[in-house]
Design an enzyme around this catalytic site. Structure first.
Site, short mmCIF file in Angstrom:
data_model
loop_
_atom_site.label_atom_id
_atom_site.label_comp_id
_atom_site.label_asym_id
_atom_site.label_seq_id
_atom_site.Cartn_x
_atom_site.Cartn_y
_atom_site.Cartn_z
N GLU A 203 100.50 13.82 -111.34
CA GLU A 203 99.50 13.17 -112.19
C GLU A 203 100.16 12.44 -113.35
O GLU A 203 99.77 11.35 -113.72
CB GLU A 203 98.52 14.22 -112.74
CG GLU A 203 97.32 13.63 -113.47
CD GLU A 203 97.57 13.38 -114.95
OE1 GLU A 203 96.80 12.63 -115.56
OE2 GLU A 203 98.53 13.93 -115.51
N GLU A 204 101.20 13.07 -113.91
CA GLU A 204 101.71 12.60 -115.21
C GLU A 204 102.32 11.20 -115.18
O GLU A 204 102.12 10.42 -116.09
CB GLU A 204 102.73 13.59 -115.78
CG GLU A 204 102.14 14.94 -116.17
CD GLU A 204 101.21 14.87 -117.36
OE1 GLU A 204 100.97 13.77 -117.88
OE2 GLU A 204 100.71 15.93 -117.78
N HIS B 46 102.19 17.65 -123.95
CA HIS B 46 103.47 16.96 -123.66
C HIS B 46 104.57 17.28 -124.68
O HIS B 46 105.52 16.51 -124.81
CB HIS B 46 103.29 15.43 -123.60
CG HIS B 46 102.31 14.99 -122.55
ND1 HIS B 46 101.97 13.66 -122.37
CD2 HIS B 46 101.60 15.68 -121.62
CE1 HIS B 46 101.09 13.57 -121.38
NE2 HIS B 46 100.85 14.78 -120.91
N ASP C 78 98.83 21.96 -120.06
CA ASP C 78 98.83 20.72 -119.27
C ASP C 78 99.84 20.82 -118.14
O ASP C 78 101.00 20.48 -118.32
CB ASP C 78 99.14 19.52 -120.17
CG ASP C 78 98.95 18.20 -119.45
OD1 ASP C 78 98.39 18.20 -118.34
OD2 ASP C 78 99.37 17.18 -120.00
N ASP D 93 91.78 19.63 -116.38
CA ASP D 93 93.02 19.05 -116.91
C ASP D 93 92.85 18.73 -118.39
O ASP D 93 93.24 17.67 -118.86
CB ASP D 93 93.41 17.79 -116.11
CG ASP D 93 94.74 17.21 -116.58
OD1 ASP D 93 95.51 17.95 -117.24
OD2 ASP D 93 94.99 16.02 -116.31
N HIS E 46 96.56 19.53 -111.88
CA HIS E 46 97.83 18.96 -111.40
C HIS E 46 99.00 19.90 -111.63
O HIS E 46 99.13 20.52 -112.68
CB HIS E 46 98.09 17.55 -111.95
CG HIS E 46 98.28 17.47 -113.44
ND1 HIS E 46 99.49 17.67 -114.04
CD2 HIS E 46 97.41 17.16 -114.44
CE1 HIS E 46 99.36 17.49 -115.34
NE2 HIS E 46 98.11 17.19 -115.62
ZN LIG Z 1 97.40 16.80 -117.55
#
Ligand SMILES: [Zn+2]
Length: 454
Positions: free
Chosen positions: A322-323, A421, A288, A350, A276
């Site tokens: 995606e998030e 994140h 990520d 991912d 993503h």
């Molecule tokens: Zn991800």
């Protein structure tokens, strides 16, 4: 030790891989191409340093779309295009602030608003804190929550060897904690970050409001601040001030970015590889999911460089959103279904740019067995297990709507949630070799699926 390794190699290559000699030669060529001439690391540098955070609807996301289209073209796609989809547009709206009256002057808390969270309003929210370690404890304390800030101090369970299991266990407090506390009249929530890192970086990520309950702001704090708050609350009542500014703008247009190699025998049958393109805003989205993006592009580049012509058409997809919505993955499957496309396999990366260990798979038991029969070809490159556990998030709608077998690269998990994140998910925390080995293994698996089917 070295002798033993060489003997083992001779044993494996002379016994179990003998019948698959062509395949082991081809996989060796793939590995050489990626390890000697790879562009994944340089592409990741470009994406993270020249674009950076890429939250859906942000300027960074649109820059990344254009970047992705160009790199797919340059890497040899027969055709490349943008697939339009509507995406949510949440903005952080300013700097997140937090203080606690556990020192004088007040202790600054390193807070980050959770994605999709509403803000506190310009005056902020100041209230006493009620700490709970579980939803059960919240139920027990429900009469003392009204007008307070609920602090979910649920820890990662360190006994899970696969850290994704600890994440799966803890993430419900991020996802549902705000609504569960709002039900009893809480004003806001603080969540212990979904991590077991030794630093104090807070980790954001999406929450989901229950639409039948009031929406309240939610923030995450790092583990040191969480432990400090916990110990202060054992001594006395603690008052916390929070100011956050998150809000949604209207849904906007975004795109999946798709490159394709046309199949020589079955051009109407598709294999999808993807990651993503969007990422959370405090960082560069390196693990990520910049890693998954450059893995995807690298497989295309390596296939072209080797002159490999797949039998099936292969799509290289940089998924949108995606998030905080999965709208890109949903759109891709929706269009595949509308066009009655035949998708034989979809593979996602991912889970970070760490050393590959295996794959998780979503499909039939026979298909899983077939994949597992290829482990002797992959083991020298680090893949030693393929388990039943579903594919990546972006390819999951293909599995749900078209029953496409799906898989996800499963790298080593130990460090992933140190960065996930959080502001330290940056290029410098990705290792070049480990990143490249992910592309090697994925390319090898795609080569085998294209040749033998599932
Ligand atoms: Zn991800």
């Amino acid at each position: 030790m070295r002798k033993l390794f060489i003997n083992l190699f001779v044993f494996f290559s002379s016994t179990c891989c003998f019948a698959q000699n062509d395949d082991s030669v081809m996989i060796r060529r793939i590995a050489d191409e990626i390890l000697l001439h790879g562009k994944a690391y340089a592409n990741l540098h470009d994406l993270t340093k020249n674009i950076g955070g890429r939250l859906s609807g942000s300027p960074g996301f649109y820059k990344a779309e254009q970047w992705g289209l160009k790199v797919l073209q340059k890497s040899g796609a027969d055709r490349a295009w943008l697939q339009e989809c509507m995406i949510p547009h949440w903005v952080r709206g300013g700097k997140d602030e937090g203080t606690a009256n556990i020192a004088s002057p007040k202790k600054n808390l390193d807070v980050i608003a959770l994605g999709n969270s509403i803000g506190t309003g310009s005056k902020g929210i100041s209230a006493n804190v009620v700490e709970v370690r579980s939803f059960e404890e919240l139920e027990n304390k429900k009469d003392s929550v009204k007008g307070k800030i609920v602090f979910y101090n649920y820890k990662f369970n360190p006994s899970f060897v696969n850290v994704f299991q600890a994440y799966g266990d803890a993430v419900r407090y991020r996802g549902a904690g705000a609504s569960r506390a709002a039900k009893f009249g809480a004003l806001a929530v603080i969540v212990r970050s979904m991590s077991e890192s030794t630093d104090n970086n807070p980790h954001t990520g999406a929450l989901r409001y229950d639409t039948t309950l009031p929406q309240i702001p939610a923030v995450a704090i790092g583990l040191k601040d969480a432990d400090l708050l916990d110990s202060a609350l054992r001594q006395k009542a603690v008052n916390v001030f929070l100011k956050t500014n998150g809000h949604f703008l209207p849904d906007t247009i975004g795109h999946n970015v798709i490159g394709e190699l046309t199949g020589t025998e079955f051009p109407d049958q598709y294999i999808t590889i993807g990651g993503h393109l969007d990422s959370w805003d405090p960082a560069e989205g390196a693990h990520d999911d910049g890693a998954g993006i450059v893995h995807t592009i690298e497989i295309l580049r390596a296939f072209k460089a080797l002159g490999f012509k797949p039998k099936h058409s292969i799509r290289f997809v940089l998924f949108a959103n995606e998030e905080n919505g999965l709208r890109g993955g949903a759109k891709y499957a929706e269009e595949a279904r509308a066009k009655n496309e035949k998708h034989i396999f979809a593979l996602e990366s991912d889970a970070g740019g760490f050393s590959p260990r295996g794959y998780s798979f979503g499909g039939s038991a026979e298909q899983l067995k077939k994949l597992q029969s290829w482990i002797p070809l992959l083991i020298w490159y680090g893949v030693y297990q393929i388990t039943d556990g579903g594919g990546g998030a972006d390819v999951s709608p293909l599995n749900a709507n078209l029953r496409t077998p799906v898989a996800e690269l499963a790298p080593d998990t130990q460090r992933y949630f140190d960065y996930h994140h959080a502001r330290n998910d940056v290029f410098e925390n990705v290792n070049k070799r480990e990143l490249e080995m992910g592309a090697v293994n994925m390319a090898a698996l795609i080569y085998l699926v294209d040749k033998y089917g599932l």
